[in-house]
Design a protein around this motif. Sequence first.
Motif, PDB file in Angstrom:
ATOM      1  N   TYR A   1       0.884  -1.265  -0.076  1.00  0.00           N
ATOM      2  CA  TYR A   1      -0.119  -0.049  -0.219  1.00  0.00           C
ATOM      3  C   TYR A   1       0.993   1.346  -0.026  1.00  0.00           C
ATOM      4  N   LEU A   2       2.138   1.215   0.656  1.00  0.00           N
ATOM      5  CA  LEU A   2       3.015   2.271   0.700  1.00  0.00           C
ATOM      6  C   LEU A   2       3.523   2.588  -0.586  1.00  0.00           C
ATOM      7  N   SER A   3       3.582   1.457  -1.364  1.00  0.00           N
ATOM      8  CA  SER A   3       4.647   1.456  -2.565  1.00  0.00           C
ATOM      9  C   SER A   3       3.641   2.315  -3.496  1.00  0.00           C
ATOM     10  N   THR A   4       4.499   2.826  -4.553  1.00  0.00           N
ATOM     11  CA  THR A   4       4.234   3.665  -5.719  1.00  0.00           C
ATOM     12  C   THR A   4       4.190   3.016  -6.847  1.00  0.00           C
ATOM     13  N   LYS A   5       4.398   1.640  -6.941  1.00  0.00           N
ATOM     14  CA  LYS A   5       4.434   0.733  -8.323  1.00  0.00           C
ATOM     15  C   LYS A   5       3.044   0.862  -8.923  1.00  0.00           C
ATOM     16  N   ASP A   6       3.188   0.889 -10.285  1.00  0.00           N
ATOM     17  CA  ASP A   6       1.861   0.985 -10.838  1.00  0.00           C
ATOM     18  C   ASP A   6       1.121  -0.548 -10.670  1.00  0.00           C
ATOM     19  N   VAL A   7       1.849  -1.584 -10.292  1.00  0.00           N
ATOM     20  CA  VAL A   7       0.900  -2.915 -10.162  1.00  0.00           C
ATOM     21  C   VAL A   7       0.779  -3.182  -8.538  1.00  0.00           C
ATOM     22  N   SER A   8       0.919  -1.970  -7.726  1.00  0.00           N
ATOM     23  CA  SER A   8       0.734  -2.244  -6.421  1.00  0.00           C
ATOM     24  C   SER A   8      -0.860  -2.469  -6.148  1.00  0.00           C
ATOM     25  N   GLY A   9      -1.828  -1.907  -6.651  1.00  0.00           N
ATOM     26  CA  GLY A   9      -3.051  -2.251  -6.534  1.00  0.00           C
ATOM     27  C   GLY A   9      -3.466  -3.733  -6.845  1.00  0.00           C
ATOM     28  N   VAL A  10      -2.830  -4.078  -7.895  1.00  0.00           N
ATOM     29  CA  VAL A  10      -3.193  -5.809  -8.188  1.00  0.00           C
ATOM     30  C   VAL A  10      -2.357  -6.695  -6.900  1.00  0.00           C
ATOM     31  N   ASN A  11      -1.224  -6.186  -6.671  1.00  0.00           N
ATOM     32  CA  ASN A  11      -0.624  -6.937  -5.662  1.00  0.00           C
ATOM     33  C   ASN A  11      -1.440  -6.974  -4.315  1.00  0.00           C
ATOM     34  N   GLN A  12      -1.986  -5.631  -4.006  1.00  0.00           N
ATOM     35  CA  GLN A  12      -2.783  -5.661  -2.855  1.00  0.00           C
ATOM     36  C   GLN A  12      -3.962  -6.534  -2.671  1.00  0.00           C
ATOM     37  N   ARG A  13      -4.561  -6.625  -4.057  1.00  0.00           N
ATOM     38  CA  ARG A  13      -5.896  -7.479  -3.943  1.00  0.00           C
ATOM     39  C   ARG A  13      -5.606  -8.834  -3.809  1.00  0.00           C
ATOM     40  N   LEU A  14      -4.353  -9.419  -4.445  1.00  0.00           N
ATOM     41  CA  LEU A  14      -3.836 -10.760  -4.274  1.00  0.00           C
ATOM     42  C   LEU A  14      -3.694 -11.114  -2.963  1.00  0.00           C
ATOM     43  N   ILE A  15      -3.022 -10.164  -2.029  1.00  0.00           N
ATOM     44  CA  ILE A  15      -2.405 -10.410  -0.766  1.00  0.00           C
ATOM     45  C   ILE A  15      -3.816 -10.573   0.237  1.00  0.00           C
ATOM     46  N   PHE A  16      -4.686  -9.375  -0.263  1.00  0.00           N
ATOM     47  CA  PHE A  16      -5.942  -9.346   0.880  1.00  0.00           C
ATOM     48  C   PHE A  16      -6.812 -10.496   0.389  1.00  0.00           C
ATOM     49  N   SER A  17      -6.891 -10.949  -0.559  1.00  0.00           N
ATOM     50  CA  SER A  17      -7.743 -12.081  -0.987  1.00  0.00           C
ATOM     51  C   SER A  17      -7.074 -13.593  -0.379  1.00  0.00           C
ATOM     52  N   GLU A  18      -5.859 -13.657  -0.221  1.00  0.00           N
ATOM     53  CA  GLU A  18      -5.487 -14.734   0.646  1.00  0.00           C
ATOM     54  C   GLU A  18      -5.842 -14.390   1.945  1.00  0.00           C
ATOM     55  N   ILE A  19      -5.608 -13.271   2.451  1.00  0.00           N
ATOM     56  CA  ILE A  19      -6.050 -13.164   3.923  1.00  0.00           C
ATOM     57  C   ILE A  19      -7.482 -13.444   4.104  1.00  0.00           C
ATOM     58  N   LEU A  20      -8.387 -12.827   3.147  1.00  0.00           N
ATOM     59  CA  LEU A  20      -9.735 -13.394   3.070  1.00  0.00           C
ATOM     60  C   LEU A  20     -10.206 -14.874   3.306  1.00  0.00           C
ATOM     61  N   ALA A  21      -9.330 -15.654   2.306  1.00  0.00           N
ATOM     62  CA  ALA A  21      -9.398 -17.159   2.016  1.00  0.00           C
ATOM     63  C   ALA A  21      -8.984 -17.750   3.269  1.00  0.00           C
ATOM     64  N   LEU A  22      -7.968 -17.327   4.013  1.00  0.00           N
ATOM     65  CA  LEU A  22      -7.427 -17.966   5.144  1.00  0.00           C
ATOM     66  C   LEU A  22      -8.518 -17.950   6.144  1.00  0.00           C
TER      67      LEU A  22
END
Length: 271
Positions: free
Chosen positions: A134-155
């Motif tokens: 979330y603190l990153s300025t990379k263009d793909v950070s939003g995609v990465n955030q969804r992937l990580i948060f989706s894993e959190i939700l699945a767990l």
Amino acid sequence: MNQPKYIYEVFPKILYIIDRNANLSWKLDDQINFYNIMLLYDGKAEFTCNSTTIQASSGDLLFHKPGDVRKAHTYTESPMKCYAVDFLYTCPIYQDNQWKFVNAPLPFSYSQKIGDKYLFSRLIDLFSRLNRSYLSTKDVSGVNQRLIFSEILALLFRYKEGNQYNYSNSRKVDKIINYMTENYMENITLQQLAEHSRISPSYLGSIFKKVTGKSTIEYLINIRITKAKSLLRDGFTVSETSKLVGFNDIFYFSKAFKKHEGISPSQYIDL
């Protein structure tokens, strides 16, 4: 607890993420129009959601939904530390050759304790990665955030499915599944799987059934049939496919395929 049919299909939109080290002036006093998940990893705080007040500490997971009225404060002697995520979500599914949006309520109560220490450790790692992204300025950070948060939700969904869930066992089973997907064409035995995971065959069989709902052989056959369907679609014969996916007996392969798919391999080719 059986989860709603489509719960694992949710697609989150993250609004805000924070690794909060609450100072003594920190408080909540608002009514929200989004979802919020908060995981405490140190200290204490008092939370009130609508008319329910709790004392929260390390390991507590709090869930707020749109319309909730929140109040909270921390304590001088033990300031709270937590990860918090504000988000919205939808649940798109592809059904009957078209996209649909279905209602999939999140299965969380207001407060729950994460009693599995291995799961808690994994969640802390994922929330930490989510915050860094979330603190990153990379263009793909939003995609990465969804992937990580989706894993959190699945767990968390799996944890809410019942008291039999054990994250450590789940990781062992994941290791076995990875081994099977890489070696499905070989003559795999329960003993080999047990040696690979360094646990006894009887214990492996027990935890595998608890985590997946299937025996190791049932799961292996499912992997083989799924791969067989791809090979048959790509032009391989039934005999060739049988050997390539680890069946030494073409008749056993045909029987297993029909049990799994409802039709024979040759009928599948003609579809």
